[in-house]
Design a protein around this motif. Structure first.
Motif, short mmCIF file in Angstrom:
data_model
loop_
_atom_site.label_atom_id
_atom_site.label_comp_id
_atom_site.label_asym_id
_atom_site.label_seq_id
_atom_site.Cartn_x
_atom_site.Cartn_y
_atom_site.Cartn_z
N SER A 90 -14.35 -30.63 27.77
CA SER A 90 -15.59 -30.03 28.22
C SER A 90 -16.34 -29.42 27.04
O SER A 90 -15.73 -28.90 26.10
N ARG A 91 -17.64 -29.47 27.10
CA ARG A 91 -18.46 -28.87 26.03
C ARG A 91 -18.35 -27.36 26.02
O ARG A 91 -18.61 -26.73 25.02
N LEU A 92 -17.99 -26.77 27.15
CA LEU A 92 -17.82 -25.32 27.21
C LEU A 92 -16.65 -24.85 26.36
O LEU A 92 -16.59 -23.68 25.99
N ALA A 93 -15.74 -25.75 26.04
CA ALA A 93 -14.59 -25.38 25.22
C ALA A 93 -15.02 -25.02 23.80
O ALA A 93 -14.29 -24.33 23.08
N TYR A 94 -16.20 -25.48 23.39
CA TYR A 94 -16.67 -25.21 22.03
C TYR A 94 -17.44 -23.89 21.90
O TYR A 94 -17.79 -23.48 20.81
N LEU A 95 -17.75 -23.24 23.03
CA LEU A 95 -18.52 -21.99 22.99
C LEU A 95 -17.88 -20.89 22.14
O LEU A 95 -18.60 -20.19 21.44
N PRO A 96 -16.57 -20.71 22.15
CA PRO A 96 -15.99 -19.66 21.29
C PRO A 96 -16.26 -19.89 19.80
O PRO A 96 -16.22 -18.96 19.01
N PHE A 97 -16.54 -21.12 19.41
CA PHE A 97 -16.84 -21.41 18.01
C PHE A 97 -18.33 -21.30 17.71
O PHE A 97 -18.72 -21.01 16.59
N VAL A 98 -19.16 -21.54 18.72
CA VAL A 98 -20.61 -21.55 18.52
C VAL A 98 -21.16 -20.15 18.29
O VAL A 98 -21.98 -19.94 17.39
N PHE A 99 -20.71 -19.18 19.08
CA PHE A 99 -21.27 -17.83 18.97
C PHE A 99 -20.98 -17.16 17.62
O PHE A 99 -21.89 -16.56 17.04
N PRO A 100 -19.77 -17.25 17.08
CA PRO A 100 -19.58 -16.68 15.73
C PRO A 100 -20.40 -17.39 14.66
O PRO A 100 -20.91 -16.76 13.74
N LEU A 101 -20.56 -18.71 14.80
CA LEU A 101 -21.39 -19.44 13.84
C LEU A 101 -22.86 -19.03 13.95
O LEU A 101 -23.55 -18.90 12.93
N LEU A 102 -23.32 -18.80 15.17
CA LEU A 102 -24.70 -18.33 15.36
C LEU A 102 -24.88 -16.94 14.77
O LEU A 102 -25.89 -16.67 14.10
N ALA A 103 -23.91 -16.07 14.97
CA ALA A 103 -23.99 -14.71 14.41
C ALA A 103 -24.02 -14.77 12.88
O ALA A 103 -24.79 -14.04 12.24
N PHE A 104 -23.20 -15.63 12.31
CA PHE A 104 -23.17 -15.77 10.85
C PHE A 104 -24.50 -16.32 10.34
O PHE A 104 -25.04 -15.83 9.32
N ALA A 105 -25.06 -17.31 11.03
CA ALA A 105 -26.36 -17.87 10.64
C ALA A 105 -27.47 -16.82 10.76
O ALA A 105 -28.34 -16.74 9.87
N GLU A 106 -27.43 -16.01 11.81
CA GLU A 106 -28.42 -14.95 11.97
C GLU A 106 -28.31 -13.92 10.84
O GLU A 106 -29.31 -13.46 10.30
N PHE A 107 -27.08 -13.57 10.48
CA PHE A 107 -26.88 -12.60 9.39
C PHE A 107 -27.42 -13.14 8.08
O PHE A 107 -28.14 -12.43 7.36
N LEU A 108 -27.07 -14.39 7.75
CA LEU A 108 -27.56 -14.98 6.50
C LEU A 108 -29.09 -15.09 6.49
O LEU A 108 -29.72 -14.81 5.46
N THR A 109 -29.67 -15.45 7.62
CA THR A 109 -31.12 -15.56 7.70
C THR A 109 -31.78 -14.19 7.55
O THR A 109 -32.78 -14.06 6.84
N PHE A 110 -31.20 -13.18 8.18
CA PHE A 110 -31.77 -11.84 8.07
C PHE A 110 -31.71 -11.35 6.62
O PHE A 110 -32.68 -10.79 6.11
N VAL A 111 -30.59 -11.57 5.96
CA VAL A 111 -30.46 -11.13 4.56
C VAL A 111 -31.47 -11.86 3.70
O VAL A 111 -32.11 -11.25 2.82
N SER A 112 -31.66 -13.15 3.92
CA SER A 112 -32.63 -13.92 3.12
C SER A 112 -34.06 -13.43 3.35
O SER A 112 -34.83 -13.26 2.40
N VAL A 113 -34.40 -13.20 4.62
CA VAL A 113 -35.76 -12.74 4.94
C VAL A 113 -35.97 -11.33 4.41
O VAL A 113 -37.03 -11.01 3.85
N ALA A 114 -34.97 -10.46 4.58
CA ALA A 114 -35.08 -9.09 4.08
C ALA A 114 -35.22 -9.08 2.56
O ALA A 114 -35.96 -8.26 2.01
N HIS A 115 -34.54 -9.98 1.89
CA HIS A 115 -34.67 -10.06 0.43
C HIS A 115 -36.06 -10.54 0.03
O HIS A 115 -36.63 -10.08 -0.97
N ALA A 116 -36.64 -11.44 0.84
CA ALA A 116 -37.95 -12.00 0.50
C ALA A 116 -39.10 -11.04 0.82
O ALA A 116 -40.02 -10.89 0.01
N ILE A 117 -39.07 -10.38 1.99
CA ILE A 117 -40.21 -9.55 2.37
C ILE A 117 -39.89 -8.06 2.41
O ILE A 117 -40.79 -7.25 2.60
#
Length: 170
Positions: free
Chosen positions: A4-31
């Motif tokens: 089931s595709r729902l079995a991958y959800l535990p991996f998706v949310f930490p990856l999304l959080a990591f991507a959000e953190f990296l994006t925030f740091v990049s944007v904060a560094h830029a502006i």
């Protein structure tokens, strides 16, 4: 056995959080840190306001379709996609905010609605999808056994010899 595709959800949310953190740091560094926080706050408030508007719009589209005796699927799915886009915009983060904006603009909403219709057709079948989204356009070719091809695109200018064109209506 199919997983089931729902079995991958535990991996998706930490990856999304990591991507959000990296994006925030990049944007904060830029502006700058303060501006990045301000952009996140404004986008979240806009998402909350849009949540209410899209929810009311979806409910009205459903009521209107019910009163008119039309299939409710197209208007309701369009509003649900807008509701999901507003929800993504309300979640603080640049990645989810961009995804939410893409679902709120008309081209992105149209693409997502077509995807929802195709998914519903695969999962529910043609008859149920027709009840939800209205009649489907098909072409029937009579060469040996009858073959039905579901086609949402406009028909070609001239029908091929031996082809019957039309819409399936209840």
């Amino acid at each position: 056995m199919r997983r089931s595709r729902l079995a991958y959800l535990p991996f998706v949310f930490p990856l999304l959080a990591f991507a959000e953190f990296l994006t925030f740091v990049s944007v904060a560094h830029a502006i700058g840190f303060g501006w990045a926080i301000l952009v996140l706050a404004v986008s979240s408030l806009a998402g909350l306001a849009l949540l209410r508007r899209e929810g009311i719009r979806g409910w009205r589209a459903f009521q209107e379709a019910s009163r008119a005796g039309r299939p409710p699927g197209a208007g309701v799915s369009n509003s649900l996609i807008g509701l999901f886009g507003a929800l993504l915009l309300a979640i603080p983060g640049f990645v989810t905010g961009v995804a939410g904006l893409l679902l709120l603009v008309p081209p992105g909403r149209t693409l997502a609605r077509r995807g929802v219709e195709r998914l519903a057709e695969r999962r529910l079948g043609g008859a149920a999808t027709s009840d939800l989204f209205g009649p489907r356009k098909v072409r029937v070719h009579q060469s040996g056994p009858v073959t039905v091809v579901v086609d949402d695109a406009p028909p070609p200018p001239r029908p091929a010899a031996g082809a019957i064109e039309g819409e399936i209506v209840r």
